[in-house]
Write an enzyme that holds these catalytic residues in place. Sequence first.
Site, mmCIF file in Angstrom:
data_model
loop_
_atom_site.group_PDB
_atom_site.id
_atom_site.type_symbol
_atom_site.label_atom_id
_atom_site.label_comp_id
_atom_site.label_asym_id
_atom_site.label_seq_id
_atom_site.Cartn_x
_atom_site.Cartn_y
_atom_site.Cartn_z
ATOM 1 N N ALA A 101 4.923 4.814 -4.307
ATOM 2 C CA ALA A 101 4.468 4.040 -5.446
ATOM 3 C C ALA A 101 3.288 4.661 -6.205
ATOM 4 C CB ALA A 101 4.069 2.575 -5.166
ATOM 5 N N GLN B 192 0.837 -1.242 0.150
ATOM 6 C CA GLN B 192 0.089 -0.144 0.086
ATOM 7 C C GLN B 192 1.119 1.148 0.168
ATOM 8 O OE1 GLN B 192 -3.304 0.990 -0.526
ATOM 9 N NE2 GLN B 192 -3.712 -1.375 -0.548
ATOM 10 N N SER B 193 1.999 1.289 -0.852
ATOM 11 C CA SER B 193 2.855 2.422 -0.746
ATOM 12 C C SER B 193 2.226 3.474 -1.451
ATOM 13 C CB SER B 193 4.051 1.981 -1.832
ATOM 14 O OG SER B 193 4.843 3.325 -2.048
ATOM 15 N N ASN B 194 2.356 4.801 -0.519
ATOM 16 C CA ASN B 194 1.700 6.095 -1.175
ATOM 17 C C ASN B 194 2.993 6.542 -2.214
ATOM 18 O OD1 ASN B 194 -0.461 6.350 0.590
ATOM 19 N ND2 ASN B 194 1.264 6.771 2.320
#
Length: 340
Positions: free
Chosen positions: A79, A75-77
């Site tokens: 990325a 859930q990388s912001n």
Amino acid sequence: MHLARFPRVFLAHLPTPLERLDRLSKELGGPEIWIKRDDCTGLSTGGNKTRKLEFLMAEALAMGADTVMTQGATQSNHARQTAAFAAKLGLQCHLLLEDRTGSNDGNYNHNGNVLLDHLHGATTSKRQGGLDMQAEMEAVADRLRAEGRKVYVIPGGGSNPTGALGYVNCAFEIVSQANDRGLRIDHIVTATGSAGTQAGLITGLKAMNAGIPLTGIGVRAPKEKQEENVFNLACRTAEKLGCPGVVKREDVVADSSYVGAGYGIPRADTLEAIRMFAQLEAILLDPVYSGKGAAGLIDYCRKGRFKKGERVVFLHTGGSAALFGYDSQFAEDDKALTVA
């Protein structure tokens, strides 16, 4: 300090608002709390990485890249914001998503930021937790280069001296806003993970001789490691700016007491902080970064570490899209709110 000498793509919505949180301040009964709304930077729900990517993507374009690559947790912001920048600039984007939580939840693995990654046209590949993700990226980048692609690799979190310039600039912005409104700031608090946000802020604050202490609330690494990572990056950033030695080791403060079971796993106080900001101020935090940062802020206020009469600025790093991957974490509390 003249940041205009560094290449930059101007896509962020700046300056972001600096707002007083009246209801939260009253609820906690301590200092006057303000918020720097870096959840409002624009591009795919915004967030702190947008400031970094203005400088990183300019560097990619200057190098003639047609593809950008980065890595982060599922859930990388970072990325998601990289994918959004690439879409806006017409570049291909490939993301390596590391499974740091071991979650089998469908929403966590496919909703929230992951959904937005794909909507922006990015391709993704998954990696198990604990690998050397920089090495994993370089291996994929080499394969793409062999296919004729011109690949620019962005480190996790956009956290290198180029990316940290975005938060040197943010430090200037905060102080300028405070000066224009006659606000004396006693403390700044923010979540700290890959180190670039805190490193850029402390470098900018020290370069201006602002006299404002900065506290990072860690979301992953132990205190000593987090502080060392931030200090090392701050030193490299200061060298890039031409002011080596401006940041001292004692200037870097990180508190990793609120990490809990690990990165991306919210504690009870994380969920409480998210609910408090949502219900008192209509502001959405995320369970990975800003929620843990806010939990630290709230605890500091309750324990009197930030005192009545002081003014504290909380830097909101964004990330609300991740909430949609964490709905199960709020499920039990939600049952109590349901009226038949």
